[in-house]
Design a protein around this motif. Structure first.
Motif, PDB file in Angstrom:
ATOM      1  N   GLY A 244       0.814  -1.208   0.000  1.00 63.81           N
ATOM      2  CA  GLY A 244       0.000   0.000   0.000  1.00 63.81           C
ATOM      3  C   GLY A 244       0.849   1.260   0.000  1.00 63.81           C
ATOM      4  O   GLY A 244       0.571   2.214  -0.741  1.00 63.81           O
ATOM      5  N   LEU A 245       1.901   1.282   0.811  1.00 67.75           N
ATOM      6  CA  LEU A 245       2.787   2.434   0.842  1.00 67.75           C
ATOM      7  C   LEU A 245       3.491   2.632  -0.491  1.00 67.75           C
ATOM      8  O   LEU A 245       3.646   3.763  -0.963  1.00 67.75           O
ATOM      9  CB  LEU A 245       3.834   2.253   1.951  1.00 67.75           C
ATOM     10  CG  LEU A 245       3.392   2.600   3.376  1.00 67.75           C
ATOM     11  CD1 LEU A 245       4.506   2.270   4.353  1.00 67.75           C
ATOM     12  CD2 LEU A 245       3.013   4.067   3.484  1.00 67.75           C
ATOM     13  N   THR A 246       3.921   1.525  -1.100  1.00 66.19           N
ATOM     14  CA  THR A 246       4.587   1.607  -2.399  1.00 66.19           C
ATOM     15  C   THR A 246       3.665   2.220  -3.446  1.00 66.19           C
ATOM     16  O   THR A 246       4.071   3.091  -4.236  1.00 66.19           O
ATOM     17  CB  THR A 246       5.045   0.213  -2.853  1.00 66.19           C
ATOM     18  OG1 THR A 246       5.940  -0.342  -1.883  1.00 66.19           O
ATOM     19  CG2 THR A 246       5.758   0.287  -4.197  1.00 66.19           C
ATOM     20  N   LEU A 247       2.399   1.785  -3.453  1.00 67.69           N
ATOM     21  CA  LEU A 247       1.431   2.314  -4.413  1.00 67.69           C
ATOM     22  C   LEU A 247       1.186   3.803  -4.185  1.00 67.69           C
ATOM     23  O   LEU A 247       1.178   4.594  -5.139  1.00 67.69           O
ATOM     24  CB  LEU A 247       0.114   1.536  -4.299  1.00 67.69           C
ATOM     25  CG  LEU A 247      -1.042   2.030  -5.188  1.00 67.69           C
ATOM     26  CD1 LEU A 247      -0.650   1.932  -6.661  1.00 67.69           C
ATOM     27  CD2 LEU A 247      -2.306   1.230  -4.905  1.00 67.69           C
ATOM     28  N   VAL A 248       0.998   4.191  -2.920  1.00 69.10           N
ATOM     29  CA  VAL A 248       0.733   5.603  -2.611  1.00 69.10           C
ATOM     30  C   VAL A 248       1.926   6.470  -2.980  1.00 69.10           C
ATOM     31  O   VAL A 248       1.774   7.560  -3.553  1.00 69.10           O
ATOM     32  CB  VAL A 248       0.380   5.760  -1.119  1.00 69.10           C
ATOM     33  CG1 VAL A 248       0.297   7.240  -0.747  1.00 69.10           C
ATOM     34  CG2 VAL A 248      -0.954   5.086  -0.815  1.00 69.10           C
ATOM     35  N   LEU A 249       3.127   6.000  -2.673  1.00 69.83           N
ATOM     36  CA  LEU A 249       4.321   6.768  -3.025  1.00 69.83           C
ATOM     37  C   LEU A 249       4.468   6.902  -4.538  1.00 69.83           C
ATOM     38  O   LEU A 249       4.838   7.963  -5.048  1.00 69.83           O
ATOM     39  CB  LEU A 249       5.569   6.094  -2.423  1.00 69.83           C
ATOM     40  CG  LEU A 249       5.758   6.275  -0.916  1.00 69.83           C
ATOM     41  CD1 LEU A 249       6.913   5.406  -0.420  1.00 69.83           C
ATOM     42  CD2 LEU A 249       6.019   7.737  -0.575  1.00 69.83           C
ATOM     43  N   TYR A 250       4.159   5.840  -5.270  1.00 71.73           N
ATOM     44  CA  TYR A 250       4.238   5.882  -6.733  1.00 71.73           C
ATOM     45  C   TYR A 250       3.261   6.914  -7.299  1.00 71.73           C
ATOM     46  O   TYR A 250       3.616   7.743  -8.149  1.00 71.73           O
ATOM     47  CB  TYR A 250       3.948   4.500  -7.316  1.00 71.73           C
ATOM     48  CG  TYR A 250       3.808   4.493  -8.818  1.00 71.73           C
ATOM     49  CD1 TYR A 250       4.930   4.584  -9.640  1.00 71.73           C
ATOM     50  CD2 TYR A 250       2.548   4.405  -9.413  1.00 71.73           C
ATOM     51  CE1 TYR A 250       4.800   4.602 -11.020  1.00 71.73           C
ATOM     52  CE2 TYR A 250       2.409   4.410 -10.788  1.00 71.73           C
ATOM     53  CZ  TYR A 250       3.542   4.507 -11.594  1.00 71.73           C
ATOM     54  OH  TYR A 250       3.411   4.516 -12.962  1.00 71.73           O
ATOM     55  N   LEU A 251       2.023   6.886  -6.795  1.00 69.02           N
ATOM     56  CA  LEU A 251       1.021   7.831  -7.271  1.00 69.02           C
ATOM     57  C   LEU A 251       1.369   9.262  -6.873  1.00 69.02           C
ATOM     58  O   LEU A 251       1.025  10.217  -7.577  1.00 69.02           O
ATOM     59  CB  LEU A 251      -0.356   7.460  -6.711  1.00 69.02           C
ATOM     60  CG  LEU A 251      -0.948   6.141  -7.214  1.00 69.02           C
ATOM     61  CD1 LEU A 251      -2.245   5.828  -6.485  1.00 69.02           C
ATOM     62  CD2 LEU A 251      -1.182   6.189  -8.720  1.00 69.02           C
ATOM     63  N   THR A 252       2.063   9.409  -5.747  1.00 69.88           N
ATOM     64  CA  THR A 252       2.490  10.738  -5.320  1.00 69.88           C
ATOM     65  C   THR A 252       3.596  11.275  -6.218  1.00 69.88           C
ATOM     66  O   THR A 252       3.550  12.422  -6.691  1.00 69.88           O
ATOM     67  CB  THR A 252       2.979  10.698  -3.867  1.00 69.88           C
ATOM     68  OG1 THR A 252       1.917  10.261  -3.010  1.00 69.88           O
ATOM     69  CG2 THR A 252       3.436  12.086  -3.406  1.00 69.88           C
ATOM     70  N   LEU A 253       4.594  10.429  -6.482  1.00 74.37           N
ATOM     71  CA  LEU A 253       5.748  10.877  -7.256  1.00 74.37           C
ATOM     72  C   LEU A 253       5.408  11.131  -8.720  1.00 74.37           C
ATOM     73  O   LEU A 253       6.006  12.006  -9.356  1.00 74.37           O
ATOM     74  CB  LEU A 253       6.878   9.848  -7.140  1.00 74.37           C
ATOM     75  CG  LEU A 253       7.472   9.690  -5.723  1.00 74.37           C
ATOM     76  CD1 LEU A 253       8.507   8.579  -5.692  1.00 74.37           C
ATOM     77  CD2 LEU A 253       8.095  11.008  -5.257  1.00 74.37           C
ATOM     78  N   ASN A 254       4.462  10.374  -9.272  1.00 75.87           N
ATOM     79  CA  ASN A 254       4.108  10.628 -10.678  1.00 75.87           C
ATOM     80  C   ASN A 254       2.992  11.661 -10.833  1.00 75.87           C
ATOM     81  O   ASN A 254       2.551  11.967 -11.937  1.00 75.87           O
ATOM     82  CB  ASN A 254       3.732   9.322 -11.392  1.00 75.87           C
ATOM     83  CG  ASN A 254       2.368   8.776 -10.970  1.00 75.87           C
ATOM     84  OD1 ASN A 254       1.613   9.406 -10.230  1.00 75.87           O
ATOM     85  ND2 ASN A 254       2.061   7.587 -11.443  1.00 75.87           N
ATOM     86  N   GLY A 255       2.540  12.181  -9.675  1.00 75.11           N
ATOM     87  CA  GLY A 255       1.587  13.296  -9.709  1.00 75.11           C
ATOM     88  C   GLY A 255       0.134  12.908  -9.764  1.00 75.11           C
ATOM     89  O   GLY A 255      -0.735  13.784  -9.699  1.00 75.11           O
ATOM     90  N   GLU A 256      -0.199  11.628  -9.874  1.00 76.42           N
ATOM     91  CA  GLU A 256      -1.599  11.233 -10.033  1.00 76.42           C
ATOM     92  C   GLU A 256      -2.419  11.423  -8.770  1.00 76.42           C
ATOM     93  O   GLU A 256      -3.602  11.762  -8.838  1.00 76.42           O
ATOM     94  CB  GLU A 256      -1.684   9.762 -10.479  1.00 76.42           C
ATOM     95  CG  GLU A 256      -1.318   9.548 -11.932  1.00 76.42           C
ATOM     96  CD  GLU A 256      -2.253  10.320 -12.863  1.00 76.42           C
ATOM     97  OE1 GLU A 256      -3.480  10.231 -12.681  1.00 76.42           O
ATOM     98  OE2 GLU A 256      -1.745  11.035 -13.746  1.00 76.42           O
ATOM     99  N   LEU A 257      -1.789  11.218  -7.601  1.00 77.96           N
ATOM    100  CA  LEU A 257      -2.545  11.268  -6.350  1.00 77.96           C
ATOM    101  C   LEU A 257      -3.128  12.661  -6.107  1.00 77.96           C
ATOM    102  O   LEU A 257      -4.258  12.805  -5.639  1.00 77.96           O
ATOM    103  CB  LEU A 257      -1.647  10.864  -5.169  1.00 77.96           C
ATOM    104  CG  LEU A 257      -2.354  10.690  -3.829  1.00 77.96           C
ATOM    105  CD1 LEU A 257      -3.358   9.542  -3.900  1.00 77.96           C
ATOM    106  CD2 LEU A 257      -1.344  10.428  -2.712  1.00 77.96           C
ATOM    107  N   PHE A 258      -2.359  13.689  -6.444  1.00 77.41           N
ATOM    108  CA  PHE A 258      -2.806  15.055  -6.188  1.00 77.41           C
ATOM    109  C   PHE A 258      -3.176  15.794  -7.484  1.00 77.41           C
ATOM    110  O   PHE A 258      -3.152  17.019  -7.536  1.00 77.41           O
ATOM    111  CB  PHE A 258      -1.695  15.834  -5.454  1.00 77.41           C
ATOM    112  CG  PHE A 258      -1.323  15.226  -4.128  1.00 77.41           C
ATOM    113  CD1 PHE A 258      -2.281  14.969  -3.172  1.00 77.41           C
ATOM    114  CD2 PHE A 258       0.008  14.909  -3.845  1.00 77.41           C
ATOM    115  CE1 PHE A 258      -1.940  14.415  -1.947  1.00 77.41           C
ATOM    116  CE2 PHE A 258       0.351  14.357  -2.638  1.00 77.41           C
ATOM    117  CZ  PHE A 258      -0.619  14.099  -1.675  1.00 77.41           C
ATOM    118  N   ARG A 259      -3.506  15.056  -8.528  1.00 73.03           N
ATOM    119  CA  ARG A 259      -3.825  15.683  -9.805  1.00 73.03           C
ATOM    120  C   ARG A 259      -5.001  16.659  -9.718  1.00 73.03           C
ATOM    121  O   ARG A 259      -4.915  17.767 -10.264  1.00 73.03           O
ATOM    122  CB  ARG A 259      -4.105  14.606 -10.868  1.00 73.03           C
ATOM    123  CG  ARG A 259      -4.380  15.173 -12.262  1.00 73.03           C
ATOM    124  CD  ARG A 259      -4.330  14.067 -13.302  1.00 73.03           C
ATOM    125  NE  ARG A 259      -5.238  12.980 -12.976  1.00 73.03           N
ATOM    126  CZ  ARG A 259      -6.543  12.971 -13.256  1.00 73.03           C
ATOM    127  NH1 ARG A 259      -7.082  14.004 -13.879  1.00 73.03           N
ATOM    128  NH2 ARG A 259      -7.300  11.943 -12.944  1.00 73.03           N
TER     129      ARG A 259
END
Length: 454
Positions: free
Chosen positions: A37-52
Motif C-alpha cells: 500500500g505504501l509503495t502504491l501511494v508513493l508511486y502515485l504521489t511521485l508521478n503526480g496522479e494522487l494530487f492531480r
C-alpha cells in the motif's frame, strides 16, 4: 491465604485478558499489505496522479486553491515520513526482560487522588507480579484524597505487610508533588511509576527492568492498553487509538533511543538520574506558572537532556482506565495537549544534544508532525469555503478520511488481531467533528494547572 479469608476481604479481580499477539504468518500477510500500500501511494504521489485534482485547481488560478500548496507539500513529506516510520517499526524489537537472578532492586510508586476502589486493583496487580519479593518495594502516595481512596490503600497495605508502604499528604498538592515524595523515599535502583487507575500484567516489572542493563538508558516506556476497552463505544475507540499512538510511535522512537514521553501509566526510571534532576523537575515553571500536569513528558525531557536514551518495551503492558464520556475525554486531551505545547518547545532546545542520527530523525519527525497544525487549519478554511460553494466537497473529504483511516488500521491489525479496528475508523470521523477544538484551546490555556482527571 484461605479461600474464605480471600472472600472476606474481597480481593480485586485479576487484570483483564492479555492482548493476544498475532501469529507470524498473519503478521507477514498484514506487513506485506502495508508495504504494498505504501509503495502504491508513493508511486502515485511521485508521478503526480494522487494530487492531480489539486494541481489542476492550482493551474486554473483558483484563489482558494493556493491554500493547497502547503497542504500538498506537507502531505508528500508526511507520506515519506510514514514510510520511514514503518520501516523502523518493522525493525523494532523489545529488549530482553530481566531474569529473577539479575532483577535489580525496584520501587513501584503509585500516586493516587480520589481514585476510590481502583487504586486497590492497581496495588494488587503489582503485588501479584512476578518479581523477587526481597527486591520489590511498593510505595502508594495518597495526594490528599477527599473520598474513600485512603481506606482502599490501607486495606491493600494490610494484605501485603512488608511489601506495601503508604504515604498520605495532608492536602492535595498535584500528581507531580505526590510522585516526588515517592521518589525521595524510594530505595530501589530502578523506579517505576504506575497510575492508580491502572493494572499491570504479571511479567511487566521484569520486562521493564531489562533495558536498564544498558547504562546509556535512563528511562523506559511501557505499553498502554485500555482497561475498560469493552465498556462502550468511546473506550473501544480509545483502545485502538492507544495502540496506534503509543505502540506504533514509541516503537519507532525506541529504535533511535528517543522516546519523547515515558507515560505516567507505566514507566521506569534510573533512580540515580531522577534524584539528580528531582528539584528542577518539581519546581518547573512555564510562562511564570508552576507546572503540575504533564509530569511524565517533563521528566522524560529532563532525562534526555542529561544525555541518556529513552526506549520502549512492548512486552511491559499496563491496562489503564480510559474516559467513558466525552467531557472526561476532553479533559484528558486538554491535559496532554497543554503539556505537549510546553514540552515541544523545550525539546526543540534539547534535540541538538542528541547524537547525529537520533537528532536528524527526531528533527524530521518533529518538523513534519508539528506542521500538521497550521496545515490542518489552512485546510479547514479551504473546506469551509468549498462546502458553501459545493456541498459535495464535504463528501469527498469524508471519503478520503475513510480510505486513509482504513489503511492506517492495518498498523493496528499488525499489533492486535481484532475486529476493534472498525472503531478506529469511526474514531477518525469522531475526531474530525468533535475534537478539532482541543489543541487550539490547549495552546491558549497552556499555563493552566491541575490534574484534570476529575
Amino acid at each position: 491465604m484461605s479461600t474464605a479469608l480471600q472472600s472476606a476481604i474481597a480481593l480485586p479481580s485479576a487484570p483483564p485478558m492479555r492482548i493476544p499477539v498475532p501469529g507470524r504468518g498473519y503478521r507477514v500477510l498484514i506487513g506485506s499489505t502495508i508495504l504494498l500500500g505504501l509503495t502504491l501511494v508513493l508511486y502515485l504521489t511521485l508521478n503526480g496522479e494522487l494530487f492531480r485534482p489539486a494541481r489542476e485547481a492550482l493551474e486554473a488560478g483558483d484563489f482558494f486553491a493556493s491554500i493547497l500548496k502547503p497542504s500538498l507539500l506537507w502531505a508528500t513529506m508526511g507520506l515519506l515520513m510514514l514510510t520511514v516510520r514503518t520501516l523502523l517499526w518493522f525493525w523494532y524489537r523489545p529488549r530482553a526482560a530481566a531474569s529473577f537472578d539479575e532483577a535489580p532492586q525496584l520501587t513501584v510508586i503509585i500516586p493516587a487522588y480520589n481514585e476510590g476502589a481502583m487504586v486497590e486493583h492497581s496495588i494488587e496487580s503489582v503485588a501479584r507480579a512476578r518479581y523477587p519479593r526481597e527486591r520489590l518495594e511498593i510505595l502508594v502516595v495518597d495526594d490528599g484524597s477527599t473520598d474513600d481512596t485512603w481506606s482502599y490503600i490501607q486495606r491493600a497495605a494490610a494484605r501485603h505487610r512488608g511489601l506495601v508502604t503508604t504515604l498520605r499528604l495532608t492536602h492535595n498538592q498535584g500528581k507531580r508533588a505526590a510522585l516526588a515524595e515517592g521518589f525521595r523515599r524510594a530505595r530501589g535502583s530502578v523506579l517505576v511509576t504506575i497510575d492508580s487507575d491502572s493494572v499491570i500484567e504479571a511479567d511487566t516489572l521484569l520486562a521493564l527492568a531489562g533495558p536498564f542493563r544498558d547504562p546509556k538508558i535512563g528511562a523506559v516506556a511501557g505499553k498502554v492498553a485500555a482497561y475498560n476497552r469493552d465498556k462502550g463505544w468511546l473506550p473501544r475507540m480509545l483502545h485502538v487509538r492507544f495502540i496506534l499512538s503509543f505502540d506504533f510511535q514509541r516503537s519507532v522512537q525506541s529504535t533511535y533511543g528517543t522516546v519523547y514521553c515515558c507515560p505516567g501509566a507505566l514507566a521506569g526510571y534510573r533512580a540515580g538520574v531522577v534524584r539528580e534532576l528531582l528539584d528542577g523537575w518539581l519546581n518547573q515553571r512555564f510562562l511564570g506558572a508552576r507546572c503540575t500536569f504533564g509530569e511524565d513528558r517533563a521528566l522524560t525531557n529532563a532525562i534526555i537532556e542529561r544525555g541518556f536514551d529513552t526506549v520502549y518495551q512492548a512486552n511491559a503492558v499496563v491496562h489503564t482506565v480510559v474516559p467513558e464520556t466525552y467531557s472526561k475525554l476532553c479533559k484528558m486531551y486538554l491535559r496532554w495537549d497543554r503539556s505537549y505545547v510546553r514540552e515541544e518547545l523545550r525539546f526543540a532546545r534539547i534535540v541538538w544534544k542528541r547524537p547525529l542520527v537520533p537528532m536528524l530523525l527526531a528533527l524530521m519527525e518533529k518538523t513534519i508532525t508539528n506542521l500538521r497544525y497550521p496545515v490542518a487549519w489552512l485546510a479547514s478554511i479551504l473546506l469551509v469555503t468549498r462546502v458553501f460553494a459545493n456541498p459535495l466537497s464535504l463528501v469527498r473529504v469524508l471519503v478520503a478520511i475513510g480510505i486513509g483511516s482504513s489503511f492506517y488500521m492495518l498498523y493496528y491489525l499488525y499489533s492486535e488481531r481484532s475486529m476493534r479496528f472498525v472503531h478506529g475508523i469511526v474514531y477518525s470521523y469522531f475526531a474530525f467533528f468533535a475534537l478539532w477544538w482541543i489543541f487550539p484551546y490547549a495552546m491558549l490555556t497552556a499555563r493552566a494547572r491541575g490534574w484534570l482527571t476529575r
